[in-house]
Design a protein around this motif. Structure first.
Motif, mmCIF file in Angstrom:
data_model
loop_
_atom_site.group_PDB
_atom_site.id
_atom_site.type_symbol
_atom_site.label_atom_id
_atom_site.label_comp_id
_atom_site.label_asym_id
_atom_site.label_seq_id
_atom_site.Cartn_x
_atom_site.Cartn_y
_atom_site.Cartn_z
ATOM 1 N N GLU A 18 0.833 -1.214 0.000
ATOM 2 C CA GLU A 18 0.000 0.000 0.000
ATOM 3 C C GLU A 18 0.864 1.259 0.000
ATOM 4 O O GLU A 18 0.487 2.279 -0.577
ATOM 5 C CB GLU A 18 -0.915 0.025 1.230
ATOM 6 N N ARG A 19 2.003 1.195 0.661
ATOM 7 C CA ARG A 19 2.897 2.361 0.766
ATOM 8 C C ARG A 19 3.988 2.362 -0.307
ATOM 9 O O ARG A 19 4.883 3.181 -0.289
ATOM 10 C CB ARG A 19 3.544 2.410 2.151
ATOM 11 N N GLU A 20 3.875 1.404 -1.242
ATOM 12 C CA GLU A 20 4.840 1.277 -2.340
ATOM 13 C C GLU A 20 6.274 1.145 -1.818
ATOM 14 O O GLU A 20 7.209 1.734 -2.353
ATOM 15 C CB GLU A 20 4.706 2.438 -3.330
ATOM 16 N N ALA A 21 6.407 0.357 -0.763
ATOM 17 C CA ALA A 21 7.724 0.072 -0.173
ATOM 18 C C ALA A 21 8.218 -1.261 -0.722
ATOM 19 O O ALA A 21 7.507 -2.258 -0.669
ATOM 20 C CB ALA A 21 7.625 0.019 1.351
ATOM 21 N N GLY A 22 9.426 -1.265 -1.232
ATOM 22 C CA GLY A 22 9.995 -2.485 -1.787
ATOM 23 C C GLY A 22 10.761 -3.311 -0.784
ATOM 24 O O GLY A 22 11.223 -4.407 -1.097
ATOM 25 N N PHE A 23 10.888 -2.772 0.435
ATOM 26 C CA PHE A 23 11.720 -3.424 1.443
ATOM 27 C C PHE A 23 11.053 -3.394 2.809
ATOM 28 O O PHE A 23 10.319 -2.465 3.130
ATOM 29 C CB PHE A 23 13.082 -2.722 1.556
ATOM 30 N N ILE A 24 11.364 -4.407 3.586
ATOM 31 C CA ILE A 24 10.997 -4.462 4.999
ATOM 32 C C ILE A 24 12.307 -4.570 5.767
ATOM 33 O O ILE A 24 13.158 -5.399 5.443
ATOM 34 C CB ILE A 24 10.085 -5.670 5.313
ATOM 35 N N ILE A 25 12.476 -3.713 6.750
ATOM 36 C CA ILE A 25 13.671 -3.726 7.594
ATOM 37 C C ILE A 25 13.321 -4.431 8.901
ATOM 38 O O ILE A 25 12.287 -4.144 9.512
ATOM 39 C CB ILE A 25 14.143 -2.284 7.934
ATOM 40 N N ARG A 26 14.173 -5.341 9.323
ATOM 41 C CA ARG A 26 13.971 -6.028 10.601
ATOM 42 C C ARG A 26 15.286 -6.083 11.367
ATOM 43 O O ARG A 26 16.347 -6.273 10.773
ATOM 44 C CB ARG A 26 13.462 -7.463 10.376
ATOM 45 N N GLY A 27 15.195 -5.925 12.664
ATOM 46 C CA GLY A 27 16.359 -6.064 13.537
ATOM 47 C C GLY A 27 16.408 -7.479 14.092
ATOM 48 O O GLY A 27 15.378 -8.064 14.424
ATOM 49 N N ILE A 28 17.617 -8.013 14.185
ATOM 50 C CA ILE A 28 17.818 -9.382 14.668
ATOM 51 C C ILE A 28 18.711 -9.347 15.906
ATOM 52 O O ILE A 28 19.817 -8.821 15.856
ATOM 53 C CB ILE A 28 18.520 -10.241 13.583
ATOM 54 N N ARG A 29 18.218 -9.922 17.015
ATOM 55 C CA ARG A 29 19.021 -9.979 18.237
ATOM 56 C C ARG A 29 19.595 -11.360 18.494
ATOM 57 O O ARG A 29 20.649 -11.495 19.084
ATOM 58 C CB ARG A 29 18.172 -9.553 19.449
ATOM 59 N N THR A 30 18.854 -12.397 18.075
ATOM 60 C CA THR A 30 19.251 -13.765 18.415
ATOM 61 C C THR A 30 19.081 -14.696 17.217
ATOM 62 O O THR A 30 18.451 -14.347 16.222
ATOM 63 C CB THR A 30 18.373 -14.321 19.559
#
Length: 151
Positions: free
Chosen positions: A79-91
């Motif tokens: 819907e927001r025309e975003a081609g990427f999802i950012i995620r943080g990884i701790r473990t």
């Protein structure tokens, strides 16, 4: 334009989240911090308050937008025309979970997920722990971005 969604509950938004956004801004033109509304999760702060706190934190950064959403993250990204999802990884556990979700999102919508590993000194900080400290009236300022106030 490279636009990404950084989704989460952000209850509250911690210095770990802040670090991920700061690092992602080095390679993204715009980041939409998407506050997922999940009625199954018991939150400390109402959604509107979380949106307000994060918007205030990034008031001087035009490349950051903050929105709440109540659908699938991949649909919100489309819907927001975003081609990427950012995620943080701790473990390692986070990695395994995020890998599965990333595969599904790519198959459903062609949206790529970029995983950023948490800086070592921040791996022990989680919203869950900060919420628990708040519940017992503890000072959590060391775990929040500078300038973010929780009431």
């Amino acid at each position: 334009m490279k636009r990404a969604i950084f989704p989460g509950t952000f209850d509250p938004f911690t210095i770990g989240h802040y670090s991920v956004v700061k690092r992602a801004l080095t390679f993204m033109d715009e980041i939409i911090i998407g506050i997922g509304v999940n009625d199954k999760k018991k939150t400390w702060f109402p959604t509107e308050k979380r949106v307000e706190m994060i918007r205030k934190l990034y008031a001087d950064e035009p490349r950051i937008k903050v929105e709440a959403y109540d659908n699938l993250t991949v649909d919100f990204a489309r819907e927001r025309e975003a081609g990427f999802i950012i995620r943080g990884i701790r473990t390692v556990h986070d990695f395994e979970y995020e890998e599965t979700i990333a595969d599904i999102n790519r198959k459903l919508a062609g949206v790529e997920t970029i995983l950023l590993f948490t800086e070592p000194e921040l791996t022990s900080i989680s919203s869950t722990i900060v919420r628990e400290l708040l519940q017992y009236g503890k000072d959590v300022s060391d775990f929040l971005p500078e300038g973010m106030e929780v009431e």
